[in-house]
Structures are given as C-alpha cells and as structure tokens.
Design a protein around this motif. Structure first.
Motif, PDB file in Angstrom:
ATOM      1  N   ALA A  38     -17.380 -31.998  27.580  1.00 27.69           N
ATOM      2  CA  ALA A  38     -18.711 -31.412  27.413  1.00 27.69           C
ATOM      3  C   ALA A  38     -18.754 -29.981  27.947  1.00 27.69           C
ATOM      4  CB  ALA A  38     -19.748 -32.272  28.124  1.00 27.69           C
ATOM      5  N   PRO A  39     -17.898 -29.086  27.437  1.00 29.98           N
ATOM      6  CA  PRO A  39     -17.845 -27.730  27.999  1.00 29.98           C
ATOM      7  C   PRO A  39     -19.086 -26.896  27.721  1.00 29.98           C
ATOM      8  CG  PRO A  39     -16.476 -27.875  26.034  1.00 29.98           C
ATOM      9  CD  PRO A  39     -16.905 -29.284  26.363  1.00 29.98           C
ATOM     10  N   VAL A  40     -19.733 -27.087  26.568  1.00 32.07           N
ATOM     11  CA  VAL A  40     -20.913 -26.281  26.239  1.00 32.07           C
ATOM     12  C   VAL A  40     -22.054 -26.637  27.189  1.00 32.07           C
ATOM     13  CG1 VAL A  40     -22.595 -25.738  24.452  1.00 32.07           C
ATOM     14  CG2 VAL A  40     -20.195 -26.065  23.840  1.00 32.07           C
TER      15      VAL A  40
ATOM     16  N   ALA B  69       1.319 -26.742  17.264  1.00 29.68           N
ATOM     17  CA  ALA B  69      -0.025 -27.308  17.214  1.00 29.68           C
ATOM     18  C   ALA B  69      -0.948 -26.546  18.154  1.00 29.68           C
ATOM     19  CB  ALA B  69       0.004 -28.788  17.600  1.00 29.68           C
ATOM     20  N   THR B  70      -2.141 -26.229  17.680  1.00 32.45           N
ATOM     21  CA  THR B  70      -3.128 -25.507  18.482  1.00 32.45           C
ATOM     22  C   THR B  70      -4.427 -26.294  18.547  1.00 32.45           C
ATOM     23  OG1 THR B  70      -4.071 -24.266  16.630  1.00 32.45           O
ATOM     24  CG2 THR B  70      -2.159 -23.308  17.739  1.00 32.45           C
ATOM     25  N   ASN B  71      -5.183 -26.031  19.583  1.00 36.03           N
ATOM     26  CA  ASN B  71      -6.474 -26.695  19.782  1.00 36.03           C
ATOM     27  C   ASN B  71      -7.545 -25.646  20.060  1.00 36.03           C
ATOM     28  OD1 ASN B  71      -8.146 -28.182  22.488  1.00 36.03           O
ATOM     29  ND2 ASN B  71      -8.429 -28.868  20.393  1.00 36.03           N
ATOM     30  N   LEU B  72      -8.682 -25.731  19.359  1.00 35.55           N
ATOM     31  CA  LEU B  72      -9.832 -24.876  19.627  1.00 35.55           C
ATOM     32  C   LEU B  72     -10.762 -25.608  20.576  1.00 35.55           C
ATOM     33  CD1 LEU B  72     -11.545 -22.313  18.979  1.00 35.55           C
ATOM     34  CD2 LEU B  72     -12.627 -23.665  17.166  1.00 35.55           C
ATOM     35  N   HIS B  73     -11.057 -24.978  21.722  1.00 37.24           N
ATOM     36  CA  HIS B  73     -11.886 -25.590  22.768  1.00 37.24           C
ATOM     37  C   HIS B  73     -13.042 -24.660  23.089  1.00 37.24           C
ATOM     38  CE1 HIS B  73     -12.668 -28.189  26.256  1.00 37.24           C
ATOM     39  NE2 HIS B  73     -12.883 -27.081  26.947  1.00 37.24           N
ATOM     40  N   ALA B  74     -14.242 -25.214  23.243  1.00 30.44           N
ATOM     41  CA  ALA B  74     -15.459 -24.411  23.383  1.00 30.44           C
ATOM     42  C   ALA B  74     -15.735 -24.003  24.824  1.00 30.44           C
ATOM     43  CB  ALA B  74     -16.643 -25.165  22.800  1.00 30.44           C
ATOM     44  N   SER B  75     -14.789 -23.322  25.434  1.00 31.72           N
ATOM     45  CA  SER B  75     -15.023 -22.719  26.751  1.00 31.72           C
ATOM     46  C   SER B  75     -13.969 -21.653  26.991  1.00 31.72           C
ATOM     47  CB  SER B  75     -14.967 -23.760  27.870  1.00 31.72           C
ATOM     48  OG  SER B  75     -13.633 -24.052  28.238  1.00 31.72           O
ATOM     49  N   LEU B  76     -14.163 -20.881  28.038  1.00 34.12           N
ATOM     50  CA  LEU B  76     -13.183 -19.875  28.440  1.00 34.12           C
ATOM     51  C   LEU B  76     -12.248 -20.513  29.464  1.00 34.12           C
ATOM     52  CD1 LEU B  76     -15.547 -16.773  28.728  1.00 34.12           C
ATOM     53  CD2 LEU B  76     -13.932 -17.296  26.885  1.00 34.12           C
TER      54      LEU B  76
ATOM     55  N   VAL C 278      -6.094 -28.488  15.697  1.00 37.47           N
ATOM     56  CA  VAL C 278      -6.835 -29.619  16.257  1.00 37.47           C
ATOM     57  C   VAL C 278      -8.160 -29.117  16.821  1.00 37.47           C
ATOM     58  CG1 VAL C 278      -6.763 -31.532  17.909  1.00 37.47           C
ATOM     59  CG2 VAL C 278      -4.623 -30.670  16.900  1.00 37.47           C
ATOM     60  N   ILE C 279      -9.267 -29.713  16.355  1.00 32.24           N
ATOM     61  CA  ILE C 279     -10.594 -29.330  16.845  1.00 32.24           C
ATOM     62  C   ILE C 279     -11.458 -30.582  16.938  1.00 32.24           C
ATOM     63  CG2 ILE C 279     -12.614 -27.856  16.544  1.00 32.24           C
ATOM     64  CD1 ILE C 279     -10.985 -26.099  14.674  1.00 32.24           C
ATOM     65  N   ALA C 280     -11.828 -30.961  18.156  1.00 34.27           N
ATOM     66  CA  ALA C 280     -12.746 -32.091  18.370  1.00 34.27           C
ATOM     67  C   ALA C 280     -12.293 -33.329  17.603  1.00 34.27           C
ATOM     68  CB  ALA C 280     -14.179 -31.703  17.964  1.00 34.27           C
ATOM     69  N   TYR C 281     -11.024 -33.684  17.787  1.00 35.52           N
ATOM     70  CA  TYR C 281     -10.471 -34.815  17.042  1.00 35.52           C
ATOM     71  C   TYR C 281     -10.864 -36.148  17.655  1.00 35.52           C
ATOM     72  CZ  TYR C 281      -6.965 -38.134  15.298  1.00 35.52           C
ATOM     73  OH  TYR C 281      -6.339 -39.231  14.770  1.00 35.52           O
ATOM     74  N   GLY C 282     -10.665 -36.306  18.975  1.00 39.68           N
ATOM     75  CA  GLY C 282     -11.077 -37.547  19.609  1.00 39.68           C
ATOM     76  C   GLY C 282      -9.949 -38.469  20.010  1.00 39.68           C
ATOM     77  N   GLN C 283      -8.704 -38.103  19.696  1.00 36.73           N
ATOM     78  CA  GLN C 283      -7.553 -38.855  20.173  1.00 36.73           C
ATOM     79  C   GLN C 283      -6.529 -37.871  20.746  1.00 36.73           C
ATOM     80  OE1 GLN C 283      -5.760 -41.969  17.748  1.00 36.73           O
ATOM     81  NE2 GLN C 283      -7.552 -42.020  16.404  1.00 36.73           N
ATOM     82  N   LYS C 284      -5.810 -38.322  21.760  1.00 28.25           N
ATOM     83  CA  LYS C 284      -4.754 -37.498  22.322  1.00 28.25           C
ATOM     84  C   LYS C 284      -3.499 -37.620  21.460  1.00 28.25           C
ATOM     85  CE  LYS C 284      -2.013 -36.701  26.495  1.00 28.25           C
ATOM     86  NZ  LYS C 284      -1.767 -37.131  27.905  1.00 28.25           N
ATOM     87  N   LEU C 285      -2.900 -36.507  21.140  1.00 28.27           N
ATOM     88  CA  LEU C 285      -1.657 -36.501  20.373  1.00 28.27           C
ATOM     89  C   LEU C 285      -0.480 -36.616  21.333  1.00 28.27           C
ATOM     90  CD1 LEU C 285      -3.752 -35.424  18.342  1.00 28.27           C
ATOM     91  CD2 LEU C 285      -2.017 -33.864  17.472  1.00 28.27           C
TER      92      LEU C 285
ATOM     93  N   ASN D 216     -14.824 -19.344  23.295  1.00 30.65           N
ATOM     94  CA  ASN D 216     -13.852 -20.300  22.782  1.00 30.65           C
ATOM     95  C   ASN D 216     -12.462 -19.931  23.258  1.00 30.65           C
ATOM     96  OD1 ASN D 216     -15.624 -21.881  21.156  1.00 30.65           O
ATOM     97  ND2 ASN D 216     -15.567 -20.322  19.554  1.00 30.65           N
ATOM     98  N   SER D 217     -11.600 -20.940  23.339  1.00 27.08           N
ATOM     99  CA  SER D 217     -10.185 -20.723  23.631  1.00 27.08           C
ATOM    100  C   SER D 217      -9.356 -21.481  22.606  1.00 27.08           C
ATOM    101  CB  SER D 217      -9.824 -21.227  25.032  1.00 27.08           C
ATOM    102  OG  SER D 217     -10.553 -20.560  26.035  1.00 27.08           O
ATOM    103  N   VAL D 218      -8.277 -20.862  22.140  1.00 25.36           N
ATOM    104  CA  VAL D 218      -7.266 -21.562  21.363  1.00 25.36           C
ATOM    105  C   VAL D 218      -6.060 -21.726  22.268  1.00 25.36           C
ATOM    106  CG1 VAL D 218      -5.716 -21.484  19.385  1.00 25.36           C
ATOM    107  CG2 VAL D 218      -8.077 -20.710  19.143  1.00 25.36           C
ATOM    108  N   ILE D 219      -5.609 -22.974  22.407  1.00 22.47           N
ATOM    109  CA  ILE D 219      -4.520 -23.278  23.324  1.00 22.47           C
ATOM    110  C   ILE D 219      -3.470 -24.140  22.643  1.00 22.47           C
ATOM    111  CG2 ILE D 219      -5.990 -23.147  25.373  1.00 22.47           C
ATOM    112  CD1 ILE D 219      -6.125 -26.229  25.342  1.00 22.47           C
ATOM    113  N   THR D 220      -2.284 -24.194  23.248  1.00 23.09           N
ATOM    114  CA  THR D 220      -1.283 -25.165  22.836  1.00 23.09           C
ATOM    115  C   THR D 220      -1.672 -26.520  23.408  1.00 23.09           C
ATOM    116  OG1 THR D 220       0.089 -24.705  24.785  1.00 23.09           O
ATOM    117  CG2 THR D 220       0.530 -23.411  22.792  1.00 23.09           C
ATOM    118  N   LEU D 221      -1.160 -27.592  22.823  1.00 21.05           N
ATOM    119  CA  LEU D 221      -1.443 -28.925  23.344  1.00 21.05           C
ATOM    120  C   LEU D 221      -0.485 -29.246  24.481  1.00 21.05           C
ATOM    121  CD1 LEU D 221      -2.876 -28.916  20.548  1.00 21.05           C
ATOM    122  CD2 LEU D 221      -2.526 -31.385  20.530  1.00 21.05           C
ATOM    123  N   ALA D 222      -1.016 -29.903  25.523  1.00 20.48           N
ATOM    124  CA  ALA D 222      -0.234 -30.217  26.711  1.00 20.48           C
ATOM    125  C   ALA D 222      -0.504 -31.647  27.132  1.00 20.48           C
ATOM    126  CB  ALA D 222      -0.584 -29.250  27.844  1.00 20.48           C
ATOM    127  N   GLU D 223       0.324 -32.145  28.051  1.00 13.80           N
ATOM    128  CA  GLU D 223       0.145 -33.505  28.547  1.00 13.80           C
ATOM    129  C   GLU D 223      -1.201 -33.661  29.251  1.00 13.80           C
ATOM    130  OE1 GLU D 223       1.811 -36.654  28.773  1.00 13.80           O
ATOM    131  OE2 GLU D 223       2.587 -35.773  26.924  1.00 13.80           O
TER     132      GLU D 223
END
Length: 316
Positions: A117-119, A102-109, A85-92, A132-139
């Motif tokens: 708007a992390p950048v 499922a993983t998410n790429l996020h543009a911050s540490l 998941v990268i910049a999708y726009g809906q919460k799963l 960048n950080s790759v994380i698991t999806l959470a509530e």
C-alpha cells in the motif's frame, strides 16, 4: 521488443496499453478469475478484461501458482526479451526468473514505502513528494536495483485513489524509457539505500478509523490516505458515514472536545491542537456519495453532535 506482461490490477493498464502500441506482447499473465459482487460471480481481473478486448490472439494465462512447473514452463516458453511486472499479486520464484530480464513498476520512490500500500502510506505520512520506481525483481519484497524513477509533488488534498490514477498515468513513460535503455545496452541499476527503507503493509477494513484528537492535518491525511479503501467510517447521530473528502479549516476550536461538530452548516469538526476540519463529501451507509450540504438537508444533525468511531469507541 518482445514482452511478457504480468499484472492483475488496474494500476498497470496505462502502461500495458502503451507497451502494446510500441512493443509485441507475447503473453499476459494474470491472477485467476475470482468471485466478486453480491452474486459471487467469477470475474476476471482488470488486466484480463483489457487483454480480451484489446489483445486479440495473445494468450492470457491465469495460473493459481505461476511458479508451478507447468505454468513456469509455459511462461518461460514465450520468446520474450523482457518481462514487465505491475501489481501482479504473486511472487515470481528463482526458477521462473532464471536468465530473464524482468522489471517491476512500484508506486513509490523506493526504498521508501516497500509493500502493498505505498500510495496510501505516502499520504498517511504527509510526504511532500512521491512517484514511481522501476526495479529489478529480488528475493526480498521491492528490494531490487532501481532502474528508473519518476517524481511528482504530493498534493495533500488528493485521495489515495486519485493519486494512484496519476501515478498510473506516469508509468508508461518511465517503463518505456527503461526498456529503451535496456535495448541500447545503457541501462544501469542503483542499489537501494537500506537505511532509508520504510514499509507499507497491506491495509485492512479495520484500519478505517480516524483519531480526531490529532491535529486536523493528520486527520485529513488519514481520511484521504484511506480513500477509497478501506475508507474512514464514523457515526454521527446514529448514522454511519464514510468520509470521502475533507479540508483544513484553520483553528478556533480551543477547549472544544475533539470530534464535536462546532458548525453544522459548514461541517466544521473540532480536532486536536485547537484545529478544525471541514467535512466536504460523505456517504451514508447504503446510499451514494454526496456533499455535506446535501447530507444535512436530508438528515437532522443536532448542534454540538459528536463524531464517533463506526467500529466502536470514541474518536478523540
């Protein structure tokens, strides 16, 4: 590895291209086509456009609500070992994610700069480093386990648009590494330190102002952090200008009212604490971007003119 890719914005395109070369994409899930441009024509997302050109035969799903029962069933029906998941726009939601890696790429540490708007936030805050950080999806938003990070020094002369492009190019190696460790069974997640959480809320057009009574370094961060969106808008002699790029120009403006253009040919503007800011690239309303020198050749600018907010009130 068999994958499902969730994304809408262009930030994830370098990673999607790398995934398509190394893995099998079973489906792409993106936002529905939306009206765009002056004519309001329905326009697919950058991800949908790329998939149509490069992923022949791969279903491109555009649900209004990805958690709706029918959409959920269709997505979960793809025989994929992982979701990216990268910049999708809906919460799963939970029902959609249940039993899926499922993983998410996020543009911050993370945990620094959770949010939309992390950048921009990193530049606005004057951070010396980002990544960048790759994380698991959470509530909770961007609160999952950290599976991997990439880092880079933050050059304050970069705009948010330029930095986002660099971070986008850093994404493929990081995501591919996380997936490889998942395949090997060596992937481990690290909880985020809640004491270090900072938030980066979504920006609006109303954020596009600069307070020239602040030191020039802060003003530069404001201009560059908000470029290209929403952009910092000022008025100079009745002309509305979007400031695209500025530079620090040292000191020497003690006693000068902030916002005053102290040197027209050089584009030097007085800021707080006796500092100076150089206007490098501007865009008059309704016209193209141009260098400051080109602008003053086509517009008469009076000595000691002051920059004021284009949205009402005096900057500084």
């Amino acid at each position: 590895m068999d994958l499902v890719y969730f994304g809408s914005g262009g930030f994830g395109l370098p990673t999607l291209a790398a995934l398509a070369q190394r893995h099998t994409i079973w489906a792409v899930v993106t936002q529905p086509d939306r009206p765009a441009g002056r004519g309001g024509a329905l326009t697919p997302t950058p991800v949908a456009q790329w998939a149509a050109e490069h992923l022949a035969g791969v279903p491109v799903l555009k649900p209004e609500d990805v958690n709706e029962a029918g959409a959920c069933a269709r997505v979960r029906g793809a025989p994929a070992a992982a979701w990216v998941v990268i910049a999708y726009g809906q919460k799963l939601g939970r029902a959609l994610l249940d039993g899926r890696f499922a993983t998410n790429l996020h543009a911050s540490l993370l945990p620094r700069w959770r949010g939309a708007a992390p950048v921009a936030a990193a530049i606005l805050a004057g951070d010396a480093e980002t990544g960048n950080s790759v994380i698991t999806l959470a509530e909770r938003m961007d609160a999952g386990l950290v599976l991997g990070q990439s880092r880079r020094a933050l050059d304050p002369d970069l705009t948010a648009g330029e930095l986002a492009q660099m971070l986008a190019q850093d994404g493929p190696a990081l995501v591919l590494d996380v997936l490889a460790r998942h395949e090997q069974g060596t992937l481990e997640g690290t909880p985020q330190d809640e004491a270090g959480v900072t938030l980066a809320p979504k920006l609006s057009k109303g954020d596009g102002t600069v307070d020239l009574s602040r030191p020039a370094a802060e003003c530069r961060a404001r201009v560059h952090g908000l470029t290209p969106w929403p952009g910092v808008a000022v008025k100079l002699g009745g002309v509305e200008l979007k400031l695209w790029r500025v530079q620090l120009a040292g000191g020497g403006s003690d006693g000068v009212v902030p916002g005053t253009l102290v040197d027209v040919p050089e584009g030097l503007v007085a800021c707080g604490a006796g500092t100076l800011l150089r206007l490098v690239e501007v865009q008059p309303a309704g016209k193209r971007r141009m260098g400051w020198g080109e602008f003053i050749r086509g517009h008469k600018v009076a000595p000691r003119e002051r920059l004021v907010s284009a949205r009402g009130g005096q900057d500084g």
